[in-house]
Design a protein around this motif. Structure first.
Motif, PDB file in Angstrom:
ATOM      1  N   LEU A  82       0.811  -1.109   0.083  1.00  9.34           N
ATOM      2  CA  LEU A  82      -0.022  -0.073  -0.019  1.00  9.34           C
ATOM      3  C   LEU A  82       0.681   1.133  -0.168  1.00  9.34           C
ATOM      4  O   LEU A  82       0.550   2.323  -0.683  1.00  9.34           O
ATOM      5  CB  LEU A  82      -0.767   0.199   1.341  1.00  9.34           C
ATOM      6  CG  LEU A  82      -2.197   0.723   0.780  1.00  9.34           C
ATOM      7  CD1 LEU A  82      -3.017  -0.193   0.080  1.00  9.34           C
ATOM      8  CD2 LEU A  82      -2.944   0.571   2.523  1.00  9.34           C
ATOM      9  N   GLY A  83       1.907   1.069   0.698  1.00 10.13           N
ATOM     10  CA  GLY A  83       2.846   2.328   0.971  1.00 10.13           C
ATOM     11  C   GLY A  83       3.658   2.440  -0.490  1.00 10.13           C
ATOM     12  O   GLY A  83       3.683   3.835  -1.150  1.00 10.13           O
ATOM     13  N   VAL A  84       3.837   1.485  -1.429  1.00  5.92           N
ATOM     14  CA  VAL A  84       4.403   1.572  -2.717  1.00  5.92           C
ATOM     15  C   VAL A  84       3.381   2.304  -3.572  1.00  5.92           C
ATOM     16  O   VAL A  84       3.540   3.281  -4.137  1.00  5.92           O
ATOM     17  CB  VAL A  84       4.725   0.377  -3.252  1.00  5.92           C
ATOM     18  CG1 VAL A  84       5.074   0.421  -4.807  1.00  5.92           C
ATOM     19  CG2 VAL A  84       5.874  -0.276  -2.343  1.00  5.92           C
ATOM     20  N   VAL A  85       2.238   1.828  -3.495  1.00  7.81           N
ATOM     21  CA  VAL A  85       1.003   2.503  -4.325  1.00  7.81           C
ATOM     22  C   VAL A  85       0.787   3.875  -4.075  1.00  7.81           C
ATOM     23  O   VAL A  85       0.636   4.974  -4.732  1.00  7.81           O
ATOM     24  CB  VAL A  85      -0.280   1.585  -4.202  1.00  7.81           C
ATOM     25  CG1 VAL A  85      -1.375   2.254  -4.815  1.00  7.81           C
ATOM     26  CG2 VAL A  85      -0.325   0.160  -4.656  1.00  7.81           C
ATOM     27  N   PHE A  86       0.639   4.288  -2.587  1.00  7.13           N
ATOM     28  CA  PHE A  86       0.585   5.496  -2.267  1.00  7.13           C
ATOM     29  C   PHE A  86       1.643   6.587  -2.725  1.00  7.13           C
ATOM     30  O   PHE A  86       1.465   7.611  -3.309  1.00  7.13           O
ATOM     31  CB  PHE A  86       0.361   5.587  -0.676  1.00  7.13           C
ATOM     32  CG  PHE A  86       0.176   7.082   0.022  1.00  7.13           C
ATOM     33  CD1 PHE A  86      -0.966   7.626  -0.336  1.00  7.13           C
ATOM     34  CD2 PHE A  86       1.404   7.760   0.405  1.00  7.13           C
ATOM     35  CE1 PHE A  86      -1.210   8.911   0.267  1.00  7.13           C
ATOM     36  CE2 PHE A  86       0.994   8.989   0.901  1.00  7.13           C
ATOM     37  CZ  PHE A  86      -0.097   9.459   0.841  1.00  7.13           C
ATOM     38  N   MET A  87       2.970   5.919  -2.465  1.00  7.03           N
ATOM     39  CA  MET A  87       4.035   6.693  -2.981  1.00  7.03           C
ATOM     40  C   MET A  87       4.149   6.944  -4.323  1.00  7.03           C
ATOM     41  O   MET A  87       4.379   8.010  -5.018  1.00  7.03           O
ATOM     42  CB  MET A  87       5.555   5.997  -2.657  1.00  7.03           C
ATOM     43  CG  MET A  87       6.033   6.584  -1.267  1.00  7.03           C
ATOM     44  SD  MET A  87       6.436   8.197  -1.283  1.00  7.03           S
ATOM     45  CE  MET A  87       7.951   8.198  -2.256  1.00  7.03           C
ATOM     46  N   SER A  88       3.666   5.937  -5.216  1.00  4.24           N
ATOM     47  CA  SER A  88       3.614   6.111  -6.677  1.00  4.24           C
ATOM     48  C   SER A  88       2.847   7.142  -7.112  1.00  4.24           C
ATOM     49  O   SER A  88       2.850   8.011  -8.008  1.00  4.24           O
ATOM     50  CB  SER A  88       3.281   4.771  -7.308  1.00  4.24           C
ATOM     51  OG  SER A  88       4.194   3.995  -6.967  1.00  4.24           O
TER      52      SER A  88
END
Ligand SMILES: Nc1ncnc2c1ncn2[C@@H]1O[C@H](COP(=O)(O)OP(=O)(O)OP(=O)(O)O)[C@@H](O)[C@H]1O
Ligand SMILES: [Mg+2]
Lengths: 375, 241
Positions: free
Chosen positions: A254-260
């Motif tokens: 989720l962190g990756v998606v959010f950062m992206s």
């Protein structure tokens, strides 16, 4: 056809530079983030990927390799009865408590007990046979060289592990663990260190005669009933389960998606603002062309072409930047993982940023009203 | 001289509303403009010259009245057809030169031609001819930053002429120029009317131009007050090329 888009980009490159830089940095951030996440989670599956077996046996429902529990020893016999299986080896997993020098206090470690035989399967890719053979010495351990500062010892020195003295006989690389330190010992030493724990191994690893048949053989070997006390997976399935677990159960995905999303947003804002500024700066020229008969569609194509070139320049710049950062990370033993799919996804996202920005800039063209040139 | 009417404006009215105040800018105006002539719209600032030019050239829709250009009812055409009409028949010269900084003179002139779908060869030939006509053959490969104001305006005129339009509209083409450059520009426009039979309609409050026009329409408050024909205005002694 006059190459208006390209000629303008070359002539007024300073004006478009911020957009290309924004695209380049967006691409770099996306790719490096992805590489770090994959790198880190790859290290969650290092036990599997650094080993040579194609089939793993472990406690049913195990979601991540570090969550293994002891399984019955008769699993080994069952494996060896299958004609496809060439070799079976236990893999012992012991949680440990390390005491190096006094200043460092105690460090929690994962002890992997492996077969030190030269043809051993576990960690075969990470530990060369000569080094592996030295694990035969009682109390001998091997660690990743990047973990030495955490443990506070050098090769040849000793420390206290689970209350017993062990000796560092050598270091290797590619063994870094997630959330602790991996310590490799022989099965015998691991048994010594496993004070009060279940003496049965957590996993068995099997090498097949035909490596390509891993999935089929794993399905054959799995007991399949509800009360089964062990389960069988192909190595790639267990690795994928492990990475999946870390990616989604820990919230990292989720962190990756959010950062992206954040990167996409920031990249789009900067890129579109730059392109809109460029369009606004030439608005009376565009309006003149429109007065002379060029359609809004034709003018839009000029802006989109510029966006495309900005994107291409940004992709190249981002590629170079990413390569530099990833090489630096690699040289510092920071685990990074790059896949073709990951790079492609980043490139697509980056081109998405520029094309979306281009479409926003095209809206600015609506101000290209030739009637305004007559005042 | 036989007069060919290129544009027929009938009962044109136009108001602009800013806030709650509505101002009548063009008031029941009818006018014919002929081919082969340089017609000058003159009058004080704010009298509606530019607005009339925009209405006659298909850039600004009038509130009332009609415009017939080359036999077409301009304001009955849809947006696409109007654009095509402008592409094929109309050239513009504006007060600001509006040249693309990145392009050299030839490319500036070629750019609008490329939308006509002419071949590369023909496009180039016409661009060179147009630059020749405005006396800038030697400035072909220079960008706007390297040209003087008068030269820039001549490139802009070449860009408008290269299409070989039957109708050429110029709004204050000389007001940003010194008197010599202004003289050159008006000569070029005049010659375009004489040589190519183009209708040239030029709006300006520059009194120096009055002597060079074939016909002067004096405007005030959105109306034509006087319509003067000069049978043989002098072509400027200052020739170009
Ligand atoms: N888009 C617009 N909105 C509101 N008012 C306008 C608009 N365009 C023109 N006007 C008004 O219409 C009047 C006539 O303008 P126009 O530009 O036609 O004058 P002009 O004769 O060309 O003047 P100048 O010689 O100064 O160029 C002016 O009072 C101007 O304020
Ligand atoms: Mg005006």
């Amino acid at each position: 056809m006059v190459a208006l888009a390209r000629k303008t980009l070359v002539y007024e490159w300073r004006r478009y530079l911020p957009a290309s830089l924004a695209v380049a940095f967006s691409g770099m951030l996306l790719l490096v983030q992805l590489a770090l996440v994959f790198g880190i989670f790859d290290s969650a599956a290092v036990y599997i990927n650094a080993s040579r077996g194609q089939v793993w046996v472990g406690y049913p429902g195990t979601q991540s390799i570090d969550l293994g529990r002891s399984i019955p020893r008769d699993a080994q016999m069952r494996l060896l009865m299958n004609p496809q299986v060439a070799q079976v080896e236990p893999f012992q997993w012991v949680n440990g408590d390390w005491r190096g020098s006094r200043q460092l206090g105690s460090v929690s470690v994962f002890v992997s007990g492996i077969d030190p035989a030269p043809d051993g399967l576990v960690f075969a890719r990470a530990i060369p046979p000569a080094l592996r053979a030295r694990l035969e010495e009682p109390g001998a351990i091997i660690v990743d060289r990047a973990d030495l500062p955490k443990l506070g010892i050098q090769v040849g020195q000793s420390g206290i592990l689970n209350g017993q003295r062990v000796y560092l006989v050598g270091t290797t690389s590619g063994l870094r663990a997630l959330g602790g330190v991996n310590i490799v010992t022989s099965l015998a030493t691991a048994e010594q260190l496993n004070v009060g724990g279940d003496p049965r191994p957590a996993y068995y690893v099997a090498r097949l005669r035909d490596p390509a048949r891993a999935a089929v053989v794993a399905a054959q070997l799995d007991p399949h009933d509800r009360q089964r006390r062990y389960a069988v997976w192909s190595a790639s399935t267990l690795a994928a389960r492990t990475i999946h677990y870390w990616l989604f159960e820990t919230g990292a995905g989720l962190g990756v998606v959010f950062m992206s999303l954040v990167v996409f947003l920031v990249g789009t804002v900067i890129t579109s603002q730059t392109l809109m500024g460029a369009v606004a700066g030439s608005i009376s020229e565009y309006a003149t062309l429109n007065a002379l008969g060029a359609s809004h569609g034709a003018l839009s194509r000029v802006v989109m072409e510029q966006a495309g070139w900005v994107g291409v320049a940004g992709l190249l710049g981002g590629g170079v930047l990413s390569a530099m950062v990833l090489l630096l990370a690699h040289s510092q033993d920071v685990p990074v993982g790059i896949t073709v799919a990951g790079v492609t996804a980043c490139a697509v996202l980056v081109m998405g940023i520029t094309l979306f920005s281009g479409m926003l800039a095209v809206r600015t063209l609506r101000n290209a009203d030739p009637a305004r040139l007559l005042r | 001289m036989v007069e060919h009417v290129a544009i027929r404006g009938r009962g044109i009215g136009k108001s602009f509303t800013v806030g709650k105040v509505s101002t009548r800018v063009i008031d029941e105006l009818s006018v014919d403009v002929a081919s082969g002539e340089l017609t000058l719209l003159s009058g004080p600032s704010g009298c509606g010259k530019s607005t009339l030019l925009a209405i006659l050239s298909g850039l600004e829709r009038p509130d009332a009245g009609s415009v017939e250009a080359l036999g077409e009812q301009v304001w009955s055409l849809d947006r696409k057809a109007l654009q095509r009409f402008r592409l094929h028949h109309i050239g513009f010269v504006f007060q600001g030169f509006n040249l693309f900084p990145a392009l050299n003179s030839v490319e500036q002139v070629e750019l609008p031609l490329s939308y006509l779908g002419l071949g590369a060869e023909e496009t180039r030939r016409r661009a060179w001819a147009a630059l020749d006509e405005v006396g800038l053959a030697h400035r072909r490969h220079m960008r706007p930053a390297e040209l003087s104001g008068g030269e820039k305006q001549r490139v802009a005129i070449a860009r408008a002429l290269a299409k070989r339009p039957q109708l050429l509209f110029a709004d204050e083409p000389t007001s940003a120029l010194d008197s010599v450059s202004g003289q050159t520009v008006i000569d070029i426009l005049h010659r375009a009317a004489r040589v190519h039979g183009t209708m040239v309609l030029c709006a300006s409050h520059d009194p120096r131009l009055i002597a060079h026009a074939d016909r002067v329409l004096r405007m005030e408050d959105g109306r034509v007050l006087a319509d003067e024909h000069h049978p043989h205005p002098p072509m400027g002694a200052h020739t170009t090329s």
